[in-house]
Scaffold this motif. Sequence first.
Motif, PDB file in Angstrom:
ATOM      1  N   VAL A 185       0.947  -1.132   0.125  1.00 15.13           N
ATOM      2  CA  VAL A 185      -0.140   0.048  -0.130  1.00 15.13           C
ATOM      3  C   VAL A 185       0.632   1.267  -0.033  1.00 15.13           C
ATOM      4  N   GLY A 186       1.854   1.224   0.751  1.00 12.99           N
ATOM      5  CA  GLY A 186       2.868   2.393   0.688  1.00 12.99           C
ATOM      6  C   GLY A 186       3.399   2.600  -0.586  1.00 12.99           C
ATOM      7  N   VAL A 187       3.948   1.466  -1.362  1.00 10.24           N
ATOM      8  CA  VAL A 187       4.536   1.684  -2.581  1.00 10.24           C
ATOM      9  C   VAL A 187       3.356   2.213  -3.514  1.00 10.24           C
ATOM     10  N   LEU A 188       2.286   1.569  -3.555  1.00 11.75           N
ATOM     11  CA  LEU A 188       1.324   2.150  -4.226  1.00 11.75           C
ATOM     12  C   LEU A 188       0.974   3.597  -4.128  1.00 11.75           C
ATOM     13  N   ALA A 189       0.908   4.000  -2.727  1.00 12.80           N
ATOM     14  CA  ALA A 189       0.625   5.584  -2.445  1.00 12.80           C
ATOM     15  C   ALA A 189       1.737   6.344  -2.933  1.00 12.80           C
ATOM     16  N   ALA A 190       2.879   5.921  -2.962  1.00 11.38           N
ATOM     17  CA  ALA A 190       4.061   6.882  -3.489  1.00 11.38           C
ATOM     18  C   ALA A 190       3.948   6.727  -4.736  1.00 11.38           C
ATOM     19  N   PHE A 191       3.549   5.737  -5.589  1.00 12.43           N
ATOM     20  CA  PHE A 191       3.524   5.881  -7.015  1.00 12.43           C
ATOM     21  C   PHE A 191       2.310   6.849  -7.357  1.00 12.43           C
ATOM     22  N   LEU A 192       1.099   6.478  -6.822  1.00  7.83           N
ATOM     23  CA  LEU A 192      -0.007   7.535  -7.017  1.00  7.83           C
ATOM     24  C   LEU A 192       0.423   8.976  -6.855  1.00  7.83           C
ATOM     25  N   GLY A 193       1.428   9.192  -5.821  1.00  4.29           N
ATOM     26  CA  GLY A 193       1.706  10.507  -5.593  1.00  4.29           C
ATOM     27  C   GLY A 193       2.261  10.986  -6.942  1.00  4.29           C
ATOM     28  N   THR A 194       3.043  10.356  -7.572  1.00  3.21           N
ATOM     29  CA  THR A 194       3.824  10.934  -8.747  1.00  3.21           C
ATOM     30  C   THR A 194       2.756  10.934  -9.850  1.00  3.21           C
ATOM     31  N   GLN A 195       1.813  10.502  -9.791  1.00  3.94           N
ATOM     32  CA  GLN A 195       0.616  10.853 -10.569  1.00  3.94           C
ATOM     33  C   GLN A 195      -0.027  12.161 -10.339  1.00  3.94           C
ATOM     34  N   VAL A 196      -0.079  12.789  -9.045  1.00  3.48           N
ATOM     35  CA  VAL A 196      -0.591  14.029  -8.669  1.00  3.48           C
ATOM     36  C   VAL A 196       0.495  15.001  -9.366  1.00  3.48           C
ATOM     37  N   ASN A 197       1.524  14.509  -9.428  1.00  2.00           N
ATOM     38  CA  ASN A 197       2.615  15.728 -10.019  1.00  2.00           C
ATOM     39  C   ASN A 197       2.407  15.689 -11.441  1.00  2.00           C
ATOM     40  N   ALA A 198       1.876  14.579 -11.981  1.00  2.00           N
ATOM     41  CA  ALA A 198       1.752  14.471 -13.446  1.00  2.00           C
ATOM     42  C   ALA A 198       0.544  15.527 -13.873  1.00  2.00           C
ATOM     43  N   LEU A 199      -0.589  15.284 -12.958  1.00  2.00           N
ATOM     44  CA  LEU A 199      -1.580  16.160 -13.241  1.00  2.00           C
ATOM     45  C   LEU A 199      -1.234  17.682 -12.894  1.00  2.00           C
ATOM     46  N   VAL A 200      -0.400  17.994 -12.312  1.00  2.00           N
ATOM     47  CA  VAL A 200       0.021  19.629 -12.440  1.00  2.00           C
ATOM     48  C   VAL A 200       0.699  19.805 -13.493  1.00  2.00           C
ATOM     49  N   ILE A 201       1.541  18.893 -14.114  1.00  2.00           N
ATOM     50  CA  ILE A 201       2.047  19.076 -15.250  1.00  2.00           C
ATOM     51  C   ILE A 201       1.279  19.089 -16.483  1.00  2.00           C
ATOM     52  N   LEU A 202       0.181  18.227 -16.537  1.00  2.00           N
ATOM     53  CA  LEU A 202      -0.620  18.455 -17.375  1.00  2.00           C
ATOM     54  C   LEU A 202      -1.544  19.642 -17.437  1.00  2.00           C
ATOM     55  N   HIS A 203      -1.790  20.244 -16.255  1.00  2.00           N
ATOM     56  CA  HIS A 203      -2.452  21.451 -16.279  1.00  2.00           C
ATOM     57  C   HIS A 203      -1.645  22.590 -16.606  1.00  2.00           C
ATOM     58  N   SER A 204      -0.317  22.477 -16.289  1.00  2.25           N
ATOM     59  CA  SER A 204       0.505  23.748 -16.832  1.00  2.25           C
ATOM     60  C   SER A 204       0.550  23.415 -18.234  1.00  2.25           C
ATOM     61  N   GLU A 205       0.645  22.566 -18.986  1.00  8.09           N
ATOM     62  CA  GLU A 205       0.596  22.207 -20.528  1.00  8.09           C
ATOM     63  C   GLU A 205      -0.733  23.102 -20.952  1.00  8.09           C
ATOM     64  N   ALA A 206      -2.020  22.725 -20.282  1.00  7.49           N
ATOM     65  CA  ALA A 206      -3.226  23.129 -20.761  1.00  7.49           C
ATOM     66  C   ALA A 206      -3.228  24.523 -20.900  1.00  7.49           C
ATOM     67  N   VAL A 207      -2.661  25.262 -20.101  1.00  8.76           N
ATOM     68  CA  VAL A 207      -2.578  26.623 -19.711  1.00  8.76           C
ATOM     69  C   VAL A 207      -1.490  27.404 -20.216  1.00  8.76           C
ATOM     70  N   ASP A 208      -0.707  26.486 -20.884  1.00 10.29           N
ATOM     71  CA  ASP A 208       0.504  27.352 -21.768  1.00 10.29           C
ATOM     72  C   ASP A 208       0.060  28.399 -22.771  1.00 10.29           C
ATOM     73  N   PRO A 209       0.539  29.483 -22.607  1.00  8.89           N
ATOM     74  CA  PRO A 209      -0.186  30.603 -23.807  1.00  8.89           C
ATOM     75  C   PRO A 209       0.661  30.362 -25.050  1.00  8.89           C
ATOM     76  N   THR A 210       1.600  29.530 -24.898  1.00  4.76           N
ATOM     77  CA  THR A 210       2.278  29.367 -26.265  1.00  4.76           C
ATOM     78  C   THR A 210       1.339  28.912 -27.295  1.00  4.76           C
ATOM     79  N   SER A 211       0.662  27.996 -26.952  1.00  3.77           N
ATOM     80  CA  SER A 211      -0.286  27.225 -27.822  1.00  3.77           C
ATOM     81  C   SER A 211      -1.780  27.639 -27.605  1.00  3.77           C
ATOM     82  N   PHE A 212      -2.026  28.309 -26.339  1.00  4.13           N
ATOM     83  CA  PHE A 212      -3.371  28.857 -26.162  1.00  4.13           C
ATOM     84  C   PHE A 212      -3.345  30.255 -25.748  1.00  4.13           C
TER      85      PHE A 212
END
Length: 263
Positions: free
Chosen positions: A206-233
Amino acid sequence: MFSMAQYEAVISEIEQGTKTFEARLAEVIPAADRVSSQWYVGEVLGDLLQWIARKTVEAGTAILNFILDVLKGATAPIFMFIDAYKWTDFKATANGVSTDLTAQNLVIDNTDWSGKGHDAYLTAASAQATAAGRVGSIAKAASDNLLLCATAGLAFYIVVAGVIAKLIVEVVAATTAISTAVFSAVGAMIFLESGAVNTAAIVTAVGVLAAFLGTQVNALVILHSEAVDPTSFPNSAWPKSNSAQYNDGTVNDGDADWSLKGG
């Protein structure tokens, strides 16, 4: 790699295993009752057998409840896999639009159309292609991360399936040991010790899974950053694709950004 068939088989194995484990636990105390009631079993030994049986059931029940609790999230990897698959379709569509709107596919023979209107059209189309390409990139990242989550979930529940299978064997052995007064204490204590080890294994997973899912939270932040990047939008919006973005939409007064050659 995530396999839907394998995952469903693992979950089915865990569900069946929990039922079997629960049924075997129910046999422990009756086994101790039968042995402790025999004429050759002294009162002290009988009380010890009863105590060991209760502790065995308590430990087993705690493990069972823990496994049933982690099973509550068993459907999540399935939906992650399904959504990952859907995002690949979205990626393909977005990348297809991006390709169709590239300058190479939109070039018009200058002998038929040239001037500011022609150039502005290609510029606008290029912005559309870039934006669509970014959507495709975001879709790919979302799909990849969802698939990674689903795969991590599969690995986690494989661990759980292995633990429950081992526990079933151990509780059967403990019940058999309790049924024979000579080896009852040793057998039950082995189960109690092994149960603690297996619980620790699940907690670690469970601890390993929780740590891995934590990286997915970071990925969501990156995805949000790409979505609002004014370079393309520009201004956090889809780039405009019509003459409204230019100062003058007319084509005949000689000073329009969309003027035709010779107009």
